[in-house]
Motif scaffolding. Structure first.
Motif, PDB file in Angstrom:
ATOM      1  N   THR A 106     -34.135   6.169  -0.585  1.00  0.00           N
ATOM      2  CA  THR A 106     -32.902   5.520  -1.027  1.00  0.00           C
ATOM      3  C   THR A 106     -32.862   5.573  -2.550  1.00  0.00           C
ATOM      4  OG1 THR A 106     -33.998   3.356  -1.047  1.00  0.00           O
ATOM      5  CG2 THR A 106     -32.786   3.941   0.952  1.00  0.00           C
ATOM      6  N   LEU A 160     -34.497  -3.855  -0.822  1.00  0.00           N
ATOM      7  CA  LEU A 160     -33.040  -3.860  -0.979  1.00  0.00           C
ATOM      8  C   LEU A 160     -32.651  -2.819  -2.015  1.00  0.00           C
ATOM      9  CD1 LEU A 160     -30.401  -5.403  -0.151  1.00  0.00           C
ATOM     10  CD2 LEU A 160     -30.739  -6.784  -2.221  1.00  0.00           C
ATOM     11  N   ALA A 214     -28.972  -0.084  -3.165  1.00  0.00           N
ATOM     12  CA  ALA A 214     -27.509   0.000  -3.088  1.00  0.00           C
ATOM     13  C   ALA A 214     -27.048   0.443  -1.701  1.00  0.00           C
ATOM     14  CB  ALA A 214     -26.985   0.960  -4.154  1.00  0.00           C
ATOM     15  N   GLU A 215     -27.923   1.138  -0.958  1.00  0.00           N
ATOM     16  CA  GLU A 215     -27.549   1.613   0.381  1.00  0.00           C
ATOM     17  C   GLU A 215     -27.682   0.541   1.451  1.00  0.00           C
ATOM     18  OE1 GLU A 215     -28.435   5.163  -2.004  1.00  0.00           O
ATOM     19  OE2 GLU A 215     -29.531   3.333  -1.615  1.00  0.00           O
ATOM     20  N   GLY A 216     -28.517  -0.459   1.210  1.00  0.00           N
ATOM     21  CA  GLY A 216     -28.709  -1.496   2.214  1.00  0.00           C
ATOM     22  C   GLY A 216     -30.112  -2.060   2.186  1.00  0.00           C
ATOM     23  N   VAL A 236     -25.521  -1.262   3.818  1.00  0.00           N
ATOM     24  CA  VAL A 236     -24.853  -2.277   3.000  1.00  0.00           C
ATOM     25  C   VAL A 236     -23.523  -2.702   3.607  1.00  0.00           C
ATOM     26  CG1 VAL A 236     -23.783  -0.523   1.522  1.00  0.00           C
ATOM     27  CG2 VAL A 236     -24.099  -2.854   0.659  1.00  0.00           C
ATOM     28  N   LEU A 240     -24.016  -5.631   6.023  1.00  0.00           N
ATOM     29  CA  LEU A 240     -24.499  -6.928   5.532  1.00  0.00           C
ATOM     30  C   LEU A 240     -23.332  -7.903   5.456  1.00  0.00           C
ATOM     31  CD1 LEU A 240     -26.902  -5.768   2.666  1.00  0.00           C
ATOM     32  CD2 LEU A 240     -27.566  -6.908   4.801  1.00  0.00           C
ATOM     33  N   TRP A 252     -25.985 -10.073   9.523  1.00  0.00           N
ATOM     34  CA  TRP A 252     -25.550  -8.669   9.507  1.00  0.00           C
ATOM     35  C   TRP A 252     -24.864  -8.291  10.812  1.00  0.00           C
ATOM     36  CZ3 TRP A 252     -28.716  -4.896  12.364  1.00  0.00           C
ATOM     37  CH2 TRP A 252     -29.844  -5.463  12.960  1.00  0.00           C
ATOM     38  N   ILE A 273     -28.261 -10.191  -2.504  1.00  0.00           N
ATOM     39  CA  ILE A 273     -27.517  -9.713  -1.333  1.00  0.00           C
ATOM     40  C   ILE A 273     -26.040 -10.059  -1.453  1.00  0.00           C
ATOM     41  CG2 ILE A 273     -27.195 -10.060   1.148  1.00  0.00           C
ATOM     42  CD1 ILE A 273     -30.260 -10.220   1.379  1.00  0.00           C
ATOM     43  N   LEU A 323     -24.491  -7.729  -3.990  1.00  0.00           N
ATOM     44  CA  LEU A 323     -24.378  -6.380  -3.428  1.00  0.00           C
ATOM     45  C   LEU A 323     -23.215  -6.279  -2.454  1.00  0.00           C
ATOM     46  CD1 LEU A 323     -25.617  -3.548  -3.237  1.00  0.00           C
ATOM     47  CD2 LEU A 323     -27.091  -4.409  -1.399  1.00  0.00           C
ATOM     48  N   ILE A 324     -23.043  -7.299  -1.612  1.00  0.00           N
ATOM     49  CA  ILE A 324     -21.932  -7.298  -0.650  1.00  0.00           C
ATOM     50  C   ILE A 324     -20.591  -7.291  -1.386  1.00  0.00           C
ATOM     51  CG2 ILE A 324     -20.746  -8.688   1.101  1.00  0.00           C
ATOM     52  CD1 ILE A 324     -23.521  -9.610   2.050  1.00  0.00           C
ATOM     53  N   HIS A 359     -19.941  -3.896  -2.972  1.00  0.00           N
ATOM     54  CA  HIS A 359     -19.579  -2.896  -1.955  1.00  0.00           C
ATOM     55  C   HIS A 359     -18.158  -3.118  -1.456  1.00  0.00           C
ATOM     56  CE1 HIS A 359     -19.305  -1.438   2.245  1.00  0.00           C
ATOM     57  NE2 HIS A 359     -19.921  -0.389   1.735  1.00  0.00           N
TER      58      HIS A 359
END
Length: 200
Positions: free
Chosen positions: A66, A105, A107-109, A124, A127, A151, A177, A180-181, A184
């Motif tokens: 990743t 963790l 950027a992809e998930g 991601v 999530l 998730w 998290i 990041l959510i 995204h």
């Protein structure tokens, strides 16, 4: 009492303790049968859960690589339940098995590596949130001692619980998290708007 009396008392026959070996063996066998029955019932219940949850799709496999890591930690995986029901443990795809775990963790998930069980990956886009809690899958921890990640798997939302070796890291995981959510979702919304403009 005279010395002769003491000697007579010492020489008198004493009753030996009586051991009922048959009764003891019977009790041991009975206890073992009860333990075996309880274990069998637990296995039957677990297999029934697997059957009921057989429609749940398998989670994604852990990717070989990743992008740059945002956070990583080691600790214990406490299990997975349906979201909002901390007692409804998920047995399908070995998601209910407690084990050691390594979380990463990016950027992809989220990568969940479980050396003694089945590892999995949460993209991601699947999530849904993170919070601190104190219990999951029937296991209770001190207040805030559990990191719970919500998730999406197919049409079902799940809660997965983790306890890091350093529980002080949990707050950082919740923040990372959530950020990041949001990032995204923002990118997804912008891409959707760009697509609508191009299609107009």
């Amino acid at each position: 009492m005279s010395l002769t009396s003491y000697l007579d008392l010492a020489e008198a026959p004493h009753s030996a303790p009586v051991t009922h070996v048959g009764d003891l063996v019977g009790w041991v066998i009975g206890i073992l049968l009860v333990i075996a029955l309880v274990y069998w019932l637990m296995r039957q219940g677990w297999n029934w859960r697997k059957t009921v949850q057989s429609g749940l799709p398998a989670p994604a496999a852990v990717p070989s690589r990743t992008t740059e890591t945002i956070l990583e930690t080691e600790g214990r995986y406490a299990g997975t339940t349906t979201a909002g029901d901390w007692l409804d443990r998920v047995a399908a795809h070995r998601l209910g098995e407690r084990s050691l775990a390594e979380l990463t963790l990016s950027a992809e998930g989220l990568k969940v590596v479980r050396p003694a069980s089945q590892s999995f990956f949460i993209p991601v886009g699947d999530l849904r949130g993170a919070r601190l809690d104190k219990g999951i899958a029937g296991k209770v921890f001190p207040e805030g001692g559990l990191l719970v990640i919500t998730w999406q798997l197919g049409d079902t939302q799940l809660d997965s619980g983790f306890r890091a070796d350093r529980s002080s890291d949990h707050d950082n995981w919740v923040t990372a998290i959530e950020v990041l959510i949001k990032a995204h979702d923002k990118v997804t919304e912008e891409d959707k708007n760009d697509h609508n403009v191009e299609g107009a």
